[in-house]
Write an enzyme that holds these catalytic residues in place. Sequence first.
Site, PDB file in Angstrom:
ATOM      1  N   CYS A 116     -93.968  39.858 -48.778  1.00  0.00           N
ATOM      2  CA  CYS A 116     -93.167  40.558 -47.761  1.00  0.00           C
ATOM      3  C   CYS A 116     -91.700  40.114 -47.727  1.00  0.00           C
ATOM      4  O   CYS A 116     -90.872  40.776 -47.094  1.00  0.00           O
ATOM      5  CB  CYS A 116     -93.793  40.380 -46.384  1.00  0.00           C
ATOM      6  SG  CYS A 116     -95.429  41.090 -46.296  1.00  0.00           S
ATOM      7  N   HIS A 256     -88.459  42.000 -41.057  1.00  0.00           N
ATOM      8  CA  HIS A 256     -89.683  42.475 -41.704  1.00  0.00           C
ATOM      9  C   HIS A 256     -90.658  42.903 -40.601  1.00  0.00           C
ATOM     10  O   HIS A 256     -90.741  42.256 -39.560  1.00  0.00           O
ATOM     11  CB  HIS A 256     -90.291  41.350 -42.551  1.00  0.00           C
ATOM     12  CG  HIS A 256     -91.655  41.665 -43.046  1.00  0.00           C
ATOM     13  ND1 HIS A 256     -91.932  42.817 -43.748  1.00  0.00           N
ATOM     14  CD2 HIS A 256     -92.848  41.001 -42.925  1.00  0.00           C
ATOM     15  CE1 HIS A 256     -93.220  42.842 -44.032  1.00  0.00           C
ATOM     16  NE2 HIS A 256     -93.794  41.761 -43.540  1.00  0.00           N
ATOM     17  N   ASN A 286     -96.947  47.821 -41.638  1.00  0.00           N
ATOM     18  CA  ASN A 286     -96.341  46.841 -42.541  1.00  0.00           C
ATOM     19  C   ASN A 286     -96.382  47.401 -43.961  1.00  0.00           C
ATOM     20  O   ASN A 286     -97.440  47.405 -44.593  1.00  0.00           O
ATOM     21  CB  ASN A 286     -97.122  45.524 -42.438  1.00  0.00           C
ATOM     22  CG  ASN A 286     -96.544  44.438 -43.321  1.00  0.00           C
ATOM     23  OD1 ASN A 286     -95.652  44.680 -44.139  1.00  0.00           O
ATOM     24  ND2 ASN A 286     -97.055  43.232 -43.183  1.00  0.00           N
TER      25      ASN A 286
HETATM   26  O1  UT7 Z   1     -96.605  40.568 -43.663  1.00  0.00           O
HETATM   27  C1  UT7 Z   1     -96.503  39.188 -43.647  1.00  0.00           C
HETATM   28  C2  UT7 Z   1     -97.730  38.424 -43.525  1.00  0.00           C
HETATM   29  N1  UT7 Z   1     -98.643  38.835 -42.502  1.00  0.00           N
HETATM   30  C3  UT7 Z   1     -98.443  38.588 -41.177  1.00  0.00           C
HETATM   31  O2  UT7 Z   1     -97.411  38.131 -40.753  1.00  0.00           O
HETATM   32  C4  UT7 Z   1     -99.606  38.842 -40.241  1.00  0.00           C
HETATM   33  C5  UT7 Z   1     -99.751  37.731 -39.246  1.00  0.00           C
HETATM   34  N2  UT7 Z   1    -100.934  37.851 -38.423  1.00  0.00           N
HETATM   35  C6  UT7 Z   1    -101.082  38.806 -37.469  1.00  0.00           C
HETATM   36  O3  UT7 Z   1    -100.256  39.672 -37.334  1.00  0.00           O
HETATM   37  C7  UT7 Z   1    -102.263  38.723 -36.551  1.00  0.00           C
HETATM   38  O4  UT7 Z   1    -102.908  37.481 -36.724  1.00  0.00           O
HETATM   39  C8  UT7 Z   1    -103.322  39.856 -36.747  1.00  0.00           C
HETATM   40  C9  UT7 Z   1    -102.747  41.181 -36.290  1.00  0.00           C
HETATM   41  C10 UT7 Z   1    -103.761  39.951 -38.199  1.00  0.00           C
HETATM   42  C11 UT7 Z   1    -104.551  39.565 -35.897  1.00  0.00           C
HETATM   43  O5  UT7 Z   1    -104.176  39.425 -34.536  1.00  0.00           O
HETATM   44  P1  UT7 Z   1    -104.620  38.161 -33.675  1.00  0.00           P
HETATM   45  O6  UT7 Z   1    -104.068  38.341 -32.341  1.00  0.00           O
HETATM   46  O7  UT7 Z   1    -104.212  36.915 -34.426  1.00  0.00           O
HETATM   47  O8  UT7 Z   1    -106.176  38.316 -33.633  1.00  0.00           O
HETATM   48  P2  UT7 Z   1    -107.288  37.276 -34.089  1.00  0.00           P
HETATM   49  O9  UT7 Z   1    -107.422  37.254 -35.572  1.00  0.00           O
HETATM   50  O10 UT7 Z   1    -107.098  35.995 -33.376  1.00  0.00           O
HETATM   51  O11 UT7 Z   1    -108.588  37.954 -33.507  1.00  0.00           O
HETATM   52  C12 UT7 Z   1    -108.808  38.048 -32.090  1.00  0.00           C
HETATM   53  C13 UT7 Z   1    -110.057  38.874 -31.869  1.00  0.00           C
HETATM   54  C14 UT7 Z   1    -111.245  38.439 -32.719  1.00  0.00           C
HETATM   55  O12 UT7 Z   1    -112.420  38.634 -31.969  1.00  0.00           O
HETATM   56  P3  UT7 Z   1    -113.139  37.402 -31.225  1.00  0.00           P
HETATM   57  O13 UT7 Z   1    -113.469  36.431 -32.316  1.00  0.00           O
HETATM   58  O14 UT7 Z   1    -112.113  36.870 -30.267  1.00  0.00           O
HETATM   59  O15 UT7 Z   1    -114.312  38.052 -30.583  1.00  0.00           O
HETATM   60  C15 UT7 Z   1    -111.221  39.418 -33.854  1.00  0.00           C
HETATM   61  O16 UT7 Z   1    -112.483  39.605 -34.461  1.00  0.00           O
HETATM   62  O17 UT7 Z   1    -109.791  40.227 -32.208  1.00  0.00           O
HETATM   63  C16 UT7 Z   1    -110.774  40.669 -33.153  1.00  0.00           C
HETATM   64  N3  UT7 Z   1    -110.142  41.661 -34.019  1.00  0.00           N
HETATM   65  C17 UT7 Z   1    -110.084  42.954 -33.707  1.00  0.00           C
HETATM   66  N4  UT7 Z   1    -110.543  43.634 -32.649  1.00  0.00           N
HETATM   67  C18 UT7 Z   1    -110.292  44.962 -32.620  1.00  0.00           C
HETATM   68  C19 UT7 Z   1    -109.523  41.462 -35.204  1.00  0.00           C
HETATM   69  N5  UT7 Z   1    -109.056  42.625 -35.673  1.00  0.00           N
HETATM   70  C20 UT7 Z   1    -109.399  43.571 -34.763  1.00  0.00           C
HETATM   71  C21 UT7 Z   1    -109.180  44.960 -34.673  1.00  0.00           C
HETATM   72  N6  UT7 Z   1    -109.648  45.604 -33.587  1.00  0.00           N
HETATM   73  N7  UT7 Z   1    -108.522  45.657 -35.625  1.00  0.00           N
END
Ligand code: UT7
Length: 333
Positions: A116, A256, A286
């Site tokens: 990215c 980004h 993204n």
């Molecule tokens: O492009 C450059 C590199 N990439 C980035 O910069 C991405 C950086 N990371 C992020 O943007 C975020 O970490 C994500 C958008 C990928 C995920 O968001 P988050 O707030 O960190 O969520 P999480 O992984 O902590 O998950 C929280 C909860 C989990 O459920 P439990 O374990 O709390 O029950 C996940 O299973 O949200 C759940 N979850 C979802 N729920 C509904 C994960 N993805 C989804 C989804 N819909 N699409």
Amino acid sequence: MQKTRAAITGIHGYVPEYVLTNAELEKMVDTTDEWITSRTGVKERRILKGIGLGTSDMGKEAVLGLLKKTNTNPLEIDLIICATTTPDMQFPATANIIADKCGLKNSFGFDINAACSGFIYALRTASQFIEAGSAKKVIVVGGDKMSSIIDYSDRQTCVIFGDGAGAVLLEKNNDGLGIIDAVLGSDGAGRVHLHQKAGGSAMPASAETVEKKLHYVYQEGQAVFKFAVTKMADAAEEIMKRNNLHSDDVAWLIPHQANKRIIDATAKRMGLDDAKVMINIDRYGNTTNGTIPLCMWEWEKKMHKGDNIVLAAFGGGFTWGAVYMKWAYDSKQ
Ligand code: UT7
């Protein structure tokens, strides 16, 4: 006459027609529009459909539009650099394929793979060729067909990414405008958190790698988020300090577009109001190397000659960086 710098003198972008909405994703994986919007800021993204179409086809559209807009003869281009993580093929470079499709018969070309942060890395590289006097007109393309490496049954990644490409023309400037400084960084130890496991020389493609879904993006979201939110803001802050820029001096932040929360944290650290931050993650998601040039393309008319602009990115590798430039023209179209 001031020091020779490389200035952007034109910009064009391309996004595919197909719009993949959060509502459609709700039918594909266990997710909701509310979750995607509040955690990422994405409402919809574009997907390149069509057999045999790759990143070069979006890059081609961006470059042809750029040449037309800037009234540039393709034979005048000395160098084309393509920043991409989803090249058409392992080799040759997508830059060469775009050059061929656009009639850049006098240019040499290569790709940059910095995930990215690739567009920022490529801009810095291009600017060095111009400052050294070894190229006069350089095109930098940033683009990705992320849909080609996304698992649409993985709700963690499929909601974030989209397809698109942008291209800029760079030429020398001796009036104090153009790219002034860049902060670039990388840390290969971060690869464990964000990568594509198979398809490279360490794990070539096989029936087994396909069956195990090892050709898709693997991302540990939270770990990446923690680094991204710190490193992107650090890079932006460092470039401001190094160039004695205060928040009032900055006309635009072009970040980004990985996650609206990462963008907000960077803007906050820079002391910028939302009105100075380019955001199109809601419409395109993204697009990896495409995010920054697509923002520039959409905001082209709002940037003015002499504006202080800061670009900032973070991506797989890990890689990160920031660029400080003085915008070089007022757009007439
Ligand atoms: O492009 C450059 C590199 N990439 C980035 O910069 C991405 C950086 N990371 C992020 O943007 C975020 O970490 C994500 C958008 C990928 C995920 O968001 P988050 O707030 O960190 O969520 P999480 O992984 O902590 O998950 C929280 C909860 C989990 O459920 P439990 O374990 O709390 O029950 C996940 O299973 O949200 C759940 N979850 C979802 N729920 C509904 C994960 N993805 C989804 C989804 N819909 N699409």
